[in-house]
Scaffold this active site. Structure first.
Site, PDB file in Angstrom:
ATOM      1  N   GLU A  37      84.511  66.701   7.862  1.00  0.00           N
ATOM      2  CA  GLU A  37      84.426  67.921   8.253  1.00  0.00           C
ATOM      3  C   GLU A  37      84.583  68.921   7.084  1.00  0.00           C
ATOM      4  OE1 GLU A  37      85.237  71.709  11.208  1.00  0.00           O
ATOM      5  OE2 GLU A  37      86.493  69.881  11.436  1.00  0.00           O
ATOM      6  N   ASP A  78     101.685  73.876   4.312  1.00  0.00           N
ATOM      7  CA  ASP A  78     101.399  75.299   3.627  1.00  0.00           C
ATOM      8  C   ASP A  78     102.563  76.062   3.594  1.00  0.00           C
ATOM      9  OD1 ASP A  78     100.080  77.677   2.996  1.00  0.00           O
ATOM     10  OD2 ASP A  78      99.378  77.867   4.945  1.00  0.00           O
ATOM     11  N   ILE A  79     102.841  76.806   2.377  1.00  0.00           N
ATOM     12  CA  ILE A  79     104.024  77.676   2.106  1.00  0.00           C
ATOM     13  C   ILE A  79     103.568  78.945   1.541  1.00  0.00           C
ATOM     14  CG2 ILE A  79     106.414  77.860   1.153  1.00  0.00           C
ATOM     15  CD1 ILE A  79     106.102  74.774   0.624  1.00  0.00           C
ATOM     16  N   ASP A  80     104.087  80.101   2.017  1.00  0.00           N
ATOM     17  CA  ASP A  80     103.309  81.356   1.636  1.00  0.00           C
ATOM     18  C   ASP A  80     104.278  82.277   1.438  1.00  0.00           C
ATOM     19  OD1 ASP A  80     102.449  83.863   1.738  1.00  0.00           O
ATOM     20  OD2 ASP A  80     100.615  83.005   2.527  1.00  0.00           O
ATOM     21  N   CYS A 108     109.676  85.797  -8.121  1.00  0.00           N
ATOM     22  CA  CYS A 108     109.889  85.159  -6.878  1.00  0.00           C
ATOM     23  C   CYS A 108     109.135  83.666  -6.811  1.00  0.00           C
ATOM     24  CB  CYS A 108     109.125  85.989  -6.035  1.00  0.00           C
ATOM     25  SG  CYS A 108     107.404  86.808  -6.202  1.00  0.00           S
ATOM     26  N   ARG A 118      96.739  83.018  -4.540  1.00  0.00           N
ATOM     27  CA  ARG A 118      97.378  84.315  -4.298  1.00  0.00           C
ATOM     28  C   ARG A 118      98.729  84.384  -4.448  1.00  0.00           C
ATOM     29  NH1 ARG A 118      95.147  88.951   0.038  1.00  0.00           N
ATOM     30  NH2 ARG A 118      95.911  90.748  -1.322  1.00  0.00           N
ATOM     31  N   HIS A 165     100.055  74.964  -1.396  1.00  0.00           N
ATOM     32  CA  HIS A 165      99.641  73.937  -0.452  1.00  0.00           C
ATOM     33  C   HIS A 165      99.898  72.267  -1.000  1.00  0.00           C
ATOM     34  CE1 HIS A 165      96.062  76.651   0.749  1.00  0.00           C
ATOM     35  NE2 HIS A 165      97.301  77.032   1.317  1.00  0.00           N
ATOM     36  N   HIS A 167      93.426  70.295  11.631  1.00  0.00           N
ATOM     37  CA  HIS A 167      93.749  71.653  11.277  1.00  0.00           C
ATOM     38  C   HIS A 167      92.903  71.839   9.898  1.00  0.00           C
ATOM     39  CE1 HIS A 167      95.631  75.274   9.876  1.00  0.00           C
ATOM     40  NE2 HIS A 167      96.272  75.316  11.133  1.00  0.00           N
ATOM     41  N   LEU A 169      92.291  73.107   6.000  1.00  0.00           N
ATOM     42  CA  LEU A 169      92.965  73.592   4.892  1.00  0.00           C
ATOM     43  C   LEU A 169      92.125  73.850   3.870  1.00  0.00           C
ATOM     44  CD1 LEU A 169      95.937  74.537   4.013  1.00  0.00           C
ATOM     45  CD2 LEU A 169      96.284  72.222   3.048  1.00  0.00           C
TER      46      LEU A 169
END
Length: 463
Positions: free
Chosen positions: A52, A119-121, A141, A172, A176, A358, A360
């Site tokens: 998919e 996923d880390i934001d 950061c 941004r 991932h 899920h 991504l």
């Protein structure tokens, strides 16, 4: 190619050129086919067609369950529809576009495999960042993302035995991770949840303090992680975020200490502050080069952190040797570790990892707001990665224009054109850190399957 400074153009207007000249369609197809693109007798000719893809089109229109027979069909669809984002989903038991026809049949429509993803934001670190909030990202950061890569890369390889892993800048403010081993792709949702929970030490906030699953007796994973985190915390995060020079952060950290340690720290900080103001704190920081080593003044955050550690050791030495005392000592020592974990441990969005179906975002997409490309990150060099200098679609097209005027750029479909730009370096990182080893293993697996099948056929003929 259109001439002029592309960096001044809006991202949507540049995407047709990006997908025509710069997006590595060939490399993406090589990855997602998992060697099922050949005429090898053991290759699954339907594999790619059952994957998919989801396109996000103008107006945030999500078009799910897209499928394509091969990489060329996918490439043609991308260039025709020019999605602002491409998401990758699972490989289903049937062609996703024909799912309705199988809905009422025995096997139904169900995912069969999918890479294990994380996923880390940075927005999830807003309570510990002092350099900025929300969409902000900078070199101060970024260490939070670099140490997250270190922790995940080590745990996934050493604790779970995975080999084929790559990390991608989200375009941004995040990272991932994709785990692409065959055994990872075949994991059930329950197994994915178990791995995600194992890695999810940070559990959010409660009454202003971090909830952590560290325990009084440290699990080997916690101990190994602490060794990595403490170095990152003391050398980068503590200093660059000025954690113990920010009133809110000071209060939070003090609240994580026992009352006795807290009182001792408060007194010691007063002494340190007076000396620091007089510039009388003499410290030698060694840089590792005898010619460059020179006395430097430690940051106030570093001095205050060292005071916390010293006061904790002192309180532990005064605690005695009773059973209750041993527990109190462990709790005081745990508080030091918990501070480090609260401020540096990866804050995973575990819902992304738990389910096989899920979606991504694909590598090499362009973030529609920043224009930055979702480039792969070499985990060994994660600390050197600078999110501020990531190539943008405008910059890449400018590079291509210059190269086109200087020399002939072979082809007109991007499969060779991108190599003369910064995208070429990004693709090479993808190959060196991940794809080449994966392709080699995939082909070896197919060869082994063919050998076993031939032996079985010979045995049957012998009968």
């Amino acid at each position: 190619m259109t001439q002029g400074d592309m960096s001044k153009s809006s991202v949507p207007t540049l995407m047709p050129s990006y997908y025509s000249w710069l997006f590595p369609h060939d490399v993406m197809a090589q990855w997602l086919q998992y060697a099922n693109d050949s005429k090898h007798p053991q290759a699954d000719g339907t594999f790619f067609n059952r994957r998919e893809f989801c396109f996000t089109l103008d107006g945030d229109v999500f078009v799910r369950y897209q499928s394509f027979k091969n990489g060329q069909e996918l490439k043609a669809a991308i260039q025709k529809r020019v999605p602002s984002k491409i998401d990758i989903g699972p490989v289903y038991n049937v062609d996703p576009q024909k799912r309705a026809a199988y809905a009422n049949q025995g096997g139904g429509f169900a995912p069969q495999e999918r890479e294990l993803v994380f996923d880390i934001d940075l927005t999830d670190y807003d309570d510990v960042r002092t350099c900025g909030k929300e969409a902000h990202i900078c070199c101060k950061c970024w260490p939070l993302m670099a140490v997250a890569i270190d922790i995940l890369n080590r745990a996934l390889r050493e604790d779970f035995g995975f080999k084929h892993i790559f990390f991608v800048f989200s375009g941004r403010r995040g990272v991932h991770a994709w785990v692409c081993d065959d055994k990872a792709r075949k994991l059930s949702d329950d197994a994915r949840s178990a791995i995600a929970n194992y890695l999810s030490v940070y559990k959010g906030q409660e009454k202003g303090l971090a909830k952590l699953s560290t325990g009084i007796e440290s699990h080997p994973f916690i101990s190994k992680s602490y060794d990595v985190l403490s170095k990152a915390f003391e050398s980068r995060v503590l200093v660059e975020q000025k954690l113990l020079e920010d009133e809110a952060q000071k209060a939070t950290i003090l609240n994580m200490l026992s009352q006795g340690v807290r009182d001792a720290v408060a007194s010691e900080w007063k002494r340190i502050d007076k000396e620091y103001e007089k510039d009388s704190v003499e410290v030698v920081v060694f840089n590792g080069d005898p010619q460059e080593d020179k006395p430097e003044k430690k940051s106030l955050s570093t001095l205050r952190w060292e005071a916390i550690q010293a006061c904790t050791r002192k309180e532990c030495s005064k605690a005695g040797k009773s059973k209750d005392s041993n527990r109190n000592i462990k709790l005081m020592e745990k508080a030091i570790k918990d501070i480090v974990f609260a401020y540096t441990y990866p804050r995973l969005d575990i819902e992304v990892s738990k389910k096989m179906n899920h979606l991504l975002k694909a590598p090499f997409c362009v973030h529609p707001k920043t224009g930055k490309v979702c480039v792969p990150i070499d985990p060994i060099r994660a600390w050197e990665f600078d999110p501020d200098t990531v190539c943008t679609v405008g910059k890449l097209l400018n590079e291509l224009n210059v190269k086109s005027s200087e020399e002939k750029v072979n082809g007109n479909d991007g499969e060779s054109a991108y190599m003369v730009t910064e995208m070429g370096k990004a693709v090479q990182t993808f190959r060196d850190c991940f794809l080449d080893a994966l392709l080699k293993e995939n082909k070896n697996v197919l060869t082994e399957k063919a050998r076993v099948a031939a032996e079985m056929q010979e045995e049957q003929m012998a009968w």
